[in-house]
Design an enzyme around this catalytic site. Sequence first.
Site, short mmCIF file in Angstrom:
data_model
loop_
_atom_site.label_atom_id
_atom_site.label_comp_id
_atom_site.label_asym_id
_atom_site.label_seq_id
_atom_site.Cartn_x
_atom_site.Cartn_y
_atom_site.Cartn_z
CD GLU A 101 -3.21 0.48 0.31
OE1 GLU A 101 -2.69 1.44 -0.32
OE2 GLU A 101 -4.50 0.57 0.71
CG ASP A 102 -0.71 4.78 -1.81
OD1 ASP A 102 -1.52 3.90 -1.06
OD2 ASP A 102 -1.28 5.71 -2.41
CG ASP A 105 -6.30 8.95 5.53
OD1 ASP A 105 -6.24 9.35 6.66
OD2 ASP A 105 -6.86 9.70 4.88
CG PHE A 154 -3.56 15.56 0.70
CD1 PHE A 154 -4.30 14.30 0.76
CD2 PHE A 154 -3.13 16.00 -0.40
CE1 PHE A 154 -4.81 13.73 -0.28
CE2 PHE A 154 -3.59 15.41 -1.55
CZ PHE A 154 -4.24 14.04 -1.65
CG ASP A 161 -3.69 10.71 -6.70
OD1 ASP A 161 -3.73 9.76 -5.83
OD2 ASP A 161 -4.73 11.26 -7.01
NE ARG A 167 -1.88 8.43 -9.79
CZ ARG A 167 -2.39 8.15 -8.55
NH1 ARG A 167 -1.84 7.71 -7.39
NH2 ARG A 167 -3.98 8.10 -8.58
P1 IMP Z 1 -7.96 4.93 3.73
O1 IMP Z 1 -9.15 4.14 3.16
O2 IMP Z 1 -8.64 6.04 4.36
O3 IMP Z 1 -7.18 4.22 4.57
O4 IMP Z 1 -7.24 5.72 2.55
C1 IMP Z 1 -6.40 5.01 1.88
C2 IMP Z 1 -6.08 5.75 0.46
O5 IMP Z 1 -6.41 6.96 0.51
C3 IMP Z 1 -4.84 5.45 0.02
O6 IMP Z 1 -4.74 4.33 -0.62
C4 IMP Z 1 -4.52 6.74 -0.94
O7 IMP Z 1 -5.05 6.36 -2.03
C5 IMP Z 1 -5.62 7.93 -0.43
N1 IMP Z 1 -4.94 8.76 0.56
C6 IMP Z 1 -4.94 8.94 1.98
N2 IMP Z 1 -4.31 9.87 2.37
C7 IMP Z 1 -3.62 10.46 1.17
C8 IMP Z 1 -2.66 11.33 1.13
O8 IMP Z 1 -2.28 12.15 1.94
N3 IMP Z 1 -2.31 11.68 -0.10
C9 IMP Z 1 -2.72 11.11 -1.13
N4 IMP Z 1 -3.63 9.97 -1.13
C10 IMP Z 1 -4.15 9.63 0.01
MG MG Z 2 -4.56 4.50 -2.80
#
Ligand code: IMP
Ligand code: MG
Length: 180
Positions: A101-102, A105, A154, A161, A167
């Site tokens: 995973e990148d 959050d 963020f 992105d 990216r």
């Molecule tokens: P989650 O489902 O809230 O854990 O969010 C996960 C996804 O949200 C990640 O795989 C990213 O694609 C996107 N995301 C969350 N935070 C960021 C950020 O700070 N920058 C860019 N993408 C984010």
């Molecule tokens: Mg993502």
Amino acid sequence: MKVDILDLSFVPFITEEQIRHRIEEISALLSAKYSQEQPIFLGMLSGAFVFMSDIIRAYPHDCEVAFVKYSSYDGTQSTGTLSESLGVKEEVKDRVVILIEDIIDTGFTLSKFLPRLRSYHPKEVVVVSLLTKSTALSHDVQIDHVGFDIPDKFVVGYGLDYNGVGRNLKDIYVLSDEAE
Ligand code: IMP
Ligand code: MG
């Protein structure tokens, strides 16, 4: 140096060099444990593709590569619904799957995705995320290896992105209004 992406400004946060160093450390842990397993590195598109390409090249044993694509984000906000555009395949059955995973959050994406992945009966699932925002985490999800835990701000670059853009930046940048 500041970069402008669409309507927002970002400032340097984590360098390419710091990322590379951390990837070597994580890769050493993975290779010590899974060298005999021919694991499948499963990348979460789109954000994880840059991290994926570096982590597999730092991994010195046999491995396979596959991708899935789910999304929950719109701009800088999580939408609270998960849409699938590329799902898991039967090939993960009885295999060690290293999910790449990148960023984790809120944990919403993984809270929905991990049960789907497990329904295909992998031998083991290992969750590796380049970034986590642990103060934003609101779902109880498995996380095994983390590159950097960052504040709830963020970020863009190194695969991440803002509305599809940013990216290709080599380093990771943080939204400047929110930077300390
Ligand atoms: P989650 O489902 O809230 O854990 O969010 C996960 C996804 O949200 C990640 O795989 C990213 O694609 C996107 N995301 C969350 N935070 C960021 C950020 O700070 N920058 C860019 N993408 C984010
Ligand atoms: Mg993502």
